[in-house]
Structure formats: structure tokens, C-alpha cells
Design a protein around this motif. Sequence first.
Motif, PDB file in Angstrom:
ATOM      1  N   GLY A 289       0.816  -1.205   0.000  1.00 26.09           N
ATOM      2  CA  GLY A 289       0.000   0.000   0.000  1.00 26.09           C
ATOM      3  C   GLY A 289       0.850   1.256   0.000  1.00 26.09           C
ATOM      4  N   LEU A 290       0.204   2.381   0.229  1.00 24.96           N
ATOM      5  CA  LEU A 290       0.844   3.678   0.088  1.00 24.96           C
ATOM      6  C   LEU A 290       0.803   4.448   1.399  1.00 24.96           C
ATOM      7  CD1 LEU A 290      -0.838   4.643  -3.304  1.00 24.96           C
ATOM      8  CD2 LEU A 290       1.437   3.672  -2.982  1.00 24.96           C
ATOM      9  N   VAL A 291       1.774   5.341   1.551  1.00 28.39           N
ATOM     10  CA  VAL A 291       1.868   6.195   2.730  1.00 28.39           C
ATOM     11  C   VAL A 291       1.892   7.654   2.248  1.00 28.39           C
ATOM     12  CG1 VAL A 291       3.254   6.717   4.769  1.00 28.39           C
ATOM     13  CG2 VAL A 291       3.305   4.420   3.810  1.00 28.39           C
ATOM     14  N   PRO A 292       1.071   8.525   2.836  1.00 27.76           N
ATOM     15  CA  PRO A 292       1.056   9.924   2.393  1.00 27.76           C
ATOM     16  C   PRO A 292       2.445  10.563   2.439  1.00 27.76           C
ATOM     17  CG  PRO A 292      -0.764   9.511   3.887  1.00 27.76           C
ATOM     18  CD  PRO A 292       0.094   8.262   3.885  1.00 27.76           C
ATOM     19  N   GLN A 293       2.760  11.349   1.416  1.00 26.23           N
ATOM     20  CA  GLN A 293       4.060  12.036   1.363  1.00 26.23           C
ATOM     21  C   GLN A 293       3.860  13.474   1.835  1.00 26.23           C
ATOM     22  OE1 GLN A 293       6.423  11.247  -2.038  1.00 26.23           O
ATOM     23  NE2 GLN A 293       7.445  13.212  -1.960  1.00 26.23           N
ATOM     24  N   ILE A 294       4.188  13.711   3.109  1.00 23.35           N
ATOM     25  CA  ILE A 294       3.762  14.970   3.728  1.00 23.35           C
ATOM     26  C   ILE A 294       4.897  15.726   4.402  1.00 23.35           C
ATOM     27  CG2 ILE A 294       1.410  14.156   4.098  1.00 23.35           C
ATOM     28  CD1 ILE A 294       2.155  13.403   6.928  1.00 23.35           C
ATOM     29  N   GLU A 295       6.157  15.373   4.063  1.00 16.71           N
ATOM     30  CA  GLU A 295       7.237  15.935   4.886  1.00 16.71           C
ATOM     31  C   GLU A 295       7.326  17.458   4.820  1.00 16.71           C
ATOM     32  OE1 GLU A 295       8.773  14.292   1.105  1.00 16.71           O
ATOM     33  OE2 GLU A 295       8.061  13.240   2.826  1.00 16.71           O
ATOM     34  N   LEU A 296       6.986  18.057   3.669  1.00 14.37           N
ATOM     35  CA  LEU A 296       7.063  19.525   3.588  1.00 14.37           C
ATOM     36  C   LEU A 296       6.138  20.164   4.625  1.00 14.37           C
ATOM     37  CD1 LEU A 296       7.039  20.064  -0.290  1.00 14.37           C
ATOM     38  CD2 LEU A 296       8.919  20.643   1.258  1.00 14.37           C
ATOM     39  N   ALA A 297       4.946  19.589   4.801  1.00 18.75           N
ATOM     40  CA  ALA A 297       3.977  20.143   5.748  1.00 18.75           C
ATOM     41  C   ALA A 297       4.356  19.817   7.191  1.00 18.75           C
ATOM     42  CB  ALA A 297       2.581  19.603   5.439  1.00 18.75           C
ATOM     43  N   VAL A 298       4.859  18.606   7.413  1.00 17.68           N
ATOM     44  CA  VAL A 298       5.251  18.209   8.767  1.00 17.68           C
ATOM     45  C   VAL A 298       6.358  19.123   9.283  1.00 17.68           C
ATOM     46  CG1 VAL A 298       6.383  16.383  10.100  1.00 17.68           C
ATOM     47  CG2 VAL A 298       4.510  15.813   8.530  1.00 17.68           C
ATOM     48  N   GLU A 299       7.270  19.453   8.361  1.00 23.12           N
ATOM     49  CA  GLU A 299       8.378  20.328   8.723  1.00 23.12           C
ATOM     50  C   GLU A 299       7.868  21.710   9.147  1.00 23.12           C
ATOM     51  OE1 GLU A 299      11.238  18.972   9.033  1.00 23.12           O
ATOM     52  OE2 GLU A 299      12.141  20.856   9.701  1.00 23.12           O
ATOM     53  N   LEU A 300       6.716  22.107   8.613  1.00 26.72           N
ATOM     54  CA  LEU A 300       6.132  23.406   8.963  1.00 26.72           C
ATOM     55  C   LEU A 300       5.260  23.317  10.211  1.00 26.72           C
ATOM     56  CD1 LEU A 300       5.179  24.398   5.339  1.00 26.72           C
ATOM     57  CD2 LEU A 300       6.652  25.780   6.822  1.00 26.72           C
ATOM     58  N   GLY A 301       5.163  22.111  10.777  1.00 23.18           N
ATOM     59  CA  GLY A 301       4.398  21.946  12.005  1.00 23.18           C
ATOM     60  C   GLY A 301       2.931  21.613  11.795  1.00 23.18           C
ATOM     61  N   ALA A 302       2.572  21.186  10.586  1.00 17.99           N
ATOM     62  CA  ALA A 302       1.167  20.857  10.320  1.00 17.99           C
ATOM     63  C   ALA A 302       0.722  19.664  11.165  1.00 17.99           C
ATOM     64  CB  ALA A 302       0.971  20.546   8.840  1.00 17.99           C
ATOM     65  N   GLU A 303      -0.523  19.732  11.650  1.00 20.37           N
ATOM     66  CA  GLU A 303      -1.055  18.624  12.452  1.00 20.37           C
ATOM     67  C   GLU A 303      -1.368  17.443  11.556  1.00 20.37           C
ATOM     68  OE1 GLU A 303      -4.316  19.488  15.155  1.00 20.37           O
ATOM     69  OE2 GLU A 303      -3.561  21.555  15.272  1.00 20.37           O
ATOM     70  N   THR A 304      -1.186  16.234  12.110  1.00 19.17           N
ATOM     71  CA  THR A 304      -1.469  15.022  11.348  1.00 19.17           C
ATOM     72  C   THR A 304      -2.497  14.169  12.082  1.00 19.17           C
ATOM     73  OG1 THR A 304       0.336  13.816  12.415  1.00 19.17           O
ATOM     74  CG2 THR A 304       0.859  14.955  10.364  1.00 19.17           C
ATOM     75  N   VAL A 305      -3.083  13.240  11.365  1.00 19.45           N
ATOM     76  CA  VAL A 305      -3.951  12.225  11.965  1.00 19.45           C
ATOM     77  C   VAL A 305      -3.410  10.862  11.563  1.00 19.45           C
ATOM     78  CG1 VAL A 305      -6.080  13.564  12.067  1.00 19.45           C
ATOM     79  CG2 VAL A 305      -5.484  12.391   9.953  1.00 19.45           C
ATOM     80  N   THR A 306      -3.654   9.854  12.398  1.00 20.75           N
ATOM     81  CA  THR A 306      -3.207   8.512  12.070  1.00 20.75           C
ATOM     82  C   THR A 306      -4.379   7.734  11.478  1.00 20.75           C
ATOM     83  OG1 THR A 306      -1.618   8.598  13.856  1.00 20.75           O
ATOM     84  CG2 THR A 306      -2.148   6.423  12.987  1.00 20.75           C
ATOM     85  N   GLY A 307      -4.166   7.208  10.269  1.00 19.77           N
ATOM     86  CA  GLY A 307      -5.237   6.489   9.580  1.00 19.77           C
ATOM     87  C   GLY A 307      -5.416   5.084  10.126  1.00 19.77           C
ATOM     88  N   PRO A 308      -6.476   4.378   9.657  1.00 18.89           N
ATOM     89  CA  PRO A 308      -6.752   3.015  10.127  1.00 18.89           C
ATOM     90  C   PRO A 308      -5.620   2.042   9.789  1.00 18.89           C
ATOM     91  CG  PRO A 308      -8.581   3.859   8.810  1.00 18.89           C
ATOM     92  CD  PRO A 308      -7.466   4.848   8.688  1.00 18.89           C
ATOM     93  N   ASP A 309      -4.727   2.411   8.870  1.00 17.78           N
ATOM     94  CA  ASP A 309      -3.600   1.535   8.540  1.00 17.78           C
ATOM     95  C   ASP A 309      -2.342   1.950   9.293  1.00 17.78           C
ATOM     96  OD1 ASP A 309      -3.207   3.938   7.315  1.00 17.78           O
ATOM     97  OD2 ASP A 309      -2.448   3.096   5.445  1.00 17.78           O
ATOM     98  N   GLY A 310      -2.482   2.888  10.228  1.00 13.99           N
ATOM     99  CA  GLY A 310      -1.335   3.290  11.037  1.00 13.99           C
ATOM    100  C   GLY A 310      -0.478   4.378  10.409  1.00 13.99           C
ATOM    101  N   ALA A 311      -0.816   4.836   9.197  1.00 17.57           N
ATOM    102  CA  ALA A 311       0.012   5.843   8.534  1.00 17.57           C
ATOM    103  C   ALA A 311      -0.477   7.250   8.875  1.00 17.57           C
ATOM    104  CB  ALA A 311      -0.019   5.629   7.024  1.00 17.57           C
TER     105      ALA A 311
END
Lengths: 473, 102
Positions: A289-311
Amino acid sequence: MPTSKSEPGAGRGGVYDLAVIGAGPAGLAAADAAAGLGLRVALVDAGSRLGGQYYRHPAPELGAARPEKLHHGWAVFARLRDRLAAAPLVDHLAGHHVWAAEAGLPGDDAAPWRLHATRGPGAGDRATVLARAVLLATGAYERHLPFPGWTLPGVVTAGGAQAMLKSGLVLPGHRIVVSGSGPLLLAAASSLVSAGAKVPAIVEATSYLGYARGLPVLAGNPAKLAEGASHGAVLLRRGVRLRRGSAVVEAHGTDRVTAVTVARLDARWKPVPGTERRIECDALAIGHGLVPQIELAVELGAETVTGPDGAAALKVDAQQRTSVPGLWAAGETCGVGGADLALAEGVLAAHAVAGRPAPARELATRRRRRSFAALMAAAHAPGPDWTGWVTDDTDVCRCEEVPAGEIRAAVTELGAGDARTVKLLTRAGMGWCQGRMCGPAVACLSGGGTGRPDSRPLSCPVPLAQLAAPREE
Amino acid sequence: MDPLDLVGAEPGPARTILFDGRPVPALPGQTLAAALWADGVLAWRTTRSGGRPRGAFCGIGQCFDCLATVNGRPNQRLCLLPAEHGDTVTTQEGHGHADLEV
Ligand code: FES
């Protein structure tokens, strides 16, 4: 749509209304909709051609008369591509890999967003794009779970096999086992057999029983069922066997893969002893499966949620707004859910950025497809005992050649309790790919779970000369 | 059926690249990795510590498994580089800088 590959410096047109990062389904739909609403848009993409991974297609020099044979929904792409080509408000910045985003003040021309991009190896191959708002449409990357032999030549990612087929019209072998979990396996196998490969088996770790719990959701997504059925029909016609509740637990060969061992899994994905079978093959395509590619936003402090697959995925509101002011997200970055969902969210984000009401059709698509995505993620979430097939001498980190035994020793003997500490002790995840290939596996083996997003100051390798160059203003 | 038939591809004449001194055909528009796959070649480097063979894994520029020496420059990702006529690809050993060591 003017296309730019070469001009240096601060973009071509001062401050854009919107910079869209990524030219896959979400980014294309967003750029098209935003231009339609009168915004000046920079469509910034690392690839040389529009489409991202999903709509990846042969270079024009290959003269493909029927590229749609390797795609679902090609007509949608062709329409977007043609509309964008005629859109004077959209600049396509091809071959621009954004490695960092500096937050701006939303709507403020004097303090806009600054996207730093690299365009090649030279000191001058850098560019800065200025915009009042940014939409992150960077998609996802594949998740891989290691097993003995997975570093042998001929073992490729399912997405990679598809990408090389779609763009270069090549196959890694003639007899290709497809293994892992998730709907991408069916799509990949169906492309491979259509292109002439033999697929002796698709080895899917889940039993698919998880879908039974979501019958109402399935009933609300007939298009997804039809897509699955059309892959299924191709595979059935070619005699491809789907082995559910099983995994490739070893790949054999010395210089390249020559066979695999498949075992049945219990409900926790622990291989059941005595169920092993050998299948001869000359290539193996893998993916979980796939994992969201979000590092640019994470680096800016964006909040994340954990999906049902743990990603981890970006947390967005009904307007596709992230928790960072002026930063929006659409498609797989908000949780992996497929192209239709990405197209709808791209349109929704564009309307929100332009301050227009959300179109009803896209709202309905988002609602339906998001529940389907949750069902799918839960059904294919890796079982906790997959680590049972990873022997101590299996390399987990491909770049730094770090075997599972070293990671386990870091945990049990040195007391590391999370992926970061394991990384510092073993170098797992410190190589060229920066943990993209081994990250989820290292996190699991460290006992840290897979939910914590990686934080990286640079989202891709950047030549030092470009980092050292003075800022152009 | 092969991939070219499937999409009705009519590429121009193949170019020639050299892989470890051996000529290999490359269709216009293909990457170096694609040309090597089409020729049945799956490995073009050996790893730094184990000396194990590797080739393309992700196919899209993310894994860095497909590194090789191209026209004398080590550590090039073959899945990203378009094949040009006369390109020379050499199997890369380790970090590819052995010739610089004294
Ligand atoms: S195959 Fe992964 S970077 Fe080239």
C-alpha cells in the motif's frame, strides 16, 4: 500554459495567487479549477511531464498510439492536460523538486510563501517560487515490509514495475510474482499481464474479509467495485491466481531472483509453519500500500492524523485547509484514497482558496470516497506479527545495509524504544533514500508503531552548492 | 503481446548505449534503466559493504538502488536519466569513487 524548465531565479511571474506542489490527479484538478476561478497558478512538479505517478505515461518519442491501454481514467487526464495547455493563468514549472517551503503570511504580497526547488545538480539549478497560498498535492509513496531476499535484483516495487512499464514500456522479467497487500497489487498485476508477462500468483496478505464489514460503504462506491471487477476480469481471463492470507516470506537466488517461498498467514500475519510452497519466477513485484508524502507540511508543524492503517496523514478541515495558515492539502496527502478522491479534493481546495462555495458534486464524491478509503486502509493494515518472517540477517535498510538483527539488538540490548533512537544507533534510515524505503519497517521493529510522521528539514537531496548560494531577492 | 504492442508504440530507430563495454539498444524516450531492463539486465552496481548486486527497485527516483557510473560520473540514478546515443554505463562498485582513493 507556459512550461518552464530553465529560467533561473524567482519564478517567472512574481507572486502567484496559488502554488500547487505536485502534478498528479489532485494537483491537476486544483490547478485547472483555480485557473477557472481567475487565480494565477504555479504548478510545481518534480517530473518532466504532467500526470504524477498515477497518470505516468510514455515519453512522446516512444510514439505510443494508445497510452490509455495502461491506465484507468485516461480520458480524465487527457481533458485536464488539454485544458491546462490552453490556460494562460497556469505556469507549469516542470522538473522543479521542492525541497523546502517557507511559510508566508496568507494573502500578504510583502511576505508570501517561498518554495525552494532544485532543478538539477549545478549550483545555479535552484529556483524560488513565491505565492500567496500553497496547496500540497504531493501524493504518496509505497510502503514496504522486508523479507529475506528482498534486496535481490529482480525484486522491484509494484509501483515501480508499473512506473517503468507506463513510461518506458518495459518489464523486469517474464514470470512475475506480485506480492504484498492492497488494491495496487491487482492494478499492477493486471497491467503486467496485459503487457505480456506471466503472473503465476498474486500473493495478498489480507483475507479480504475486512471488506465484508463495510458492505454499505461498498454499495455506495459502485465505480470502485467496477474498477476492481475489471482488474479481476483481466486476471481471471489470464488464469492469474489470487492467494489470499499469504505472503512471500523469502526470495531465492544469488545474483537475481529465481523463485520465491510463499506461506499462509494467520490472522496476525504470522507465517503458519508447514504451509510453505515454492514458486519459480524471474521477477517479484512487492508493495504494502501507500503512505502519504507529507514531509514539507510536517516540517512546517502541520497537524497530522493517524489512519486506520497506522500511517500519518495531514489533518484538514472541510475546506482542505491544514493547521498551517495558507497551506492547503488535497488527495493522498490527506489519507490514501485513490485518484477520484484526489481529483475531487483538488477542485474543493481550489474553490476554498478562491473564496468560492464548494461544488456539491465534489463534496459528495469526497464523502463517499473517504469512507471507502477508511475501509480499504483498515482491511489492508499490516498485521502485527509480520516481523515473524524477518530473519536477523535480512537487510531492513537497503541503503546502509542494516540487518534486522542489529535493529533488534538496539532495542533489546541498548534499550532503544523508537525509530529515531534506532536510527542513531544503527544508521538504519540514514542513507540516500532518507528512510523512504525502510521507515515503516524500522518503526515497527523498534516497537514505535508506524503512526509518527518523519520530520526532515529537506524533503529531497539538494546539492550543497545550491544550499550555500546566497538568497536571490 | 509485449508492452510496445499493447500501446501501439512506433518509436524511432533505437540508439546504442554501452553497458560495461557491450552495446545495448535504447529506444528514444526510454531511461537508461528501462533500456537495461529491456535487454534483460537487472543489476548495475554492487553495495558498499556487502558487495551485493543491485539495480532498479522503485523506478521513480526515490530508493537510490539504481545508481551506476554514467559517462564517468558515479552515483547517477539510471531510472531518471534519459538514454542518449553513446552513453556509457559502467557497473558501480561501492560508492563509486575507488579511482579517487590513494
Ligand atoms: S530505481 Fe529507485 S531511484 Fe532509481
